[in-house]
Design an enzyme around this catalytic site. Structure first.
Site, PDB file in Angstrom:
ATOM      1  N   CYS A  54      57.421 -79.363  56.739  1.00  0.00           N
ATOM      2  CA  CYS A  54      58.078 -80.640  56.976  1.00  0.00           C
ATOM      3  C   CYS A  54      59.146 -80.440  58.055  1.00  0.00           C
ATOM      4  O   CYS A  54      59.818 -79.422  58.066  1.00  0.00           O
ATOM      5  CB  CYS A  54      58.729 -81.166  55.700  1.00  0.00           C
ATOM      6  N   ALA A  55      59.284 -81.426  58.923  1.00  0.00           N
ATOM      7  CA  ALA A  55      60.279 -81.340  59.993  1.00  0.00           C
ATOM      8  C   ALA A  55      61.687 -81.363  59.398  1.00  0.00           C
ATOM      9  O   ALA A  55      62.589 -80.678  59.857  1.00  0.00           O
ATOM     10  CB  ALA A  55      60.104 -82.497  60.966  1.00  0.00           C
TER      11      ALA A  55
END
Length: 141
Positions: A54-55
């Protein structure tokens, strides 16, 4: 056979999204869902619960009680917190066998989010779904 029936909580979200034609309104609604989602205790924000891929920072804490799937979660990004709330609506309260049968991409496509999320966000969403499925598979033995 796929588990096509979505939970009532998810149906409610899908229905609301049908009324919101404008992407901006949908985006705001996702953020509202995130704000309404119960916060995760900082004690659970540890490497073991962190979702890689996930960013933003994402933590998912799945639990299984009486054969039913449940999870808490948090993100430091408001839109992702909303996505966690949507996944919660999609999965919480299902039997473990049902969790694995949910066609998450098809259900989430009903919300029309996929074409508006950045590729990083979409990857993060897939990573969260994978974590949920893995947990259910381990629980099912």
């Amino acid at each position: 056979m796929g588990f096509d029936m979505a939970t009532q909580a998810f149906e409610d979200i899908a229905e609301t999204f049908e009324f919101l034609d404008d992407w901006e309104d949908r985006y705001r609604h996702v953020i509202e869902l995130g704000k309404a989602f119960p916060p995760l205790d900082d004690a659970f924000k540890v490497p073991a619960t962190k979702v890689e891929g996930c960013a933003s920072q994402v933590w998912l804490v799945p639990t299984i009680e009486d054969g039913k799937f449940e999870f808490a979660g948090a993100s430091d990004a408001m839109i992702v917190q909303g996505l966690i709330a949507i996944l919660h609506a999609l999965y919480a309260g299902l039997e473990i066998s049902q969790v694995r049968a949910v066609d998450a991409p098809a259900q989430l496509a009903r919300l029309g989010l996929d074409e508006h999320l950045s590729s990083q966000r979409s990857n993060g969403l897939r990573a969260m779904v994978a974590r949920i499925r893995d947990t259910a598979e381990r629980a099912a033995g």
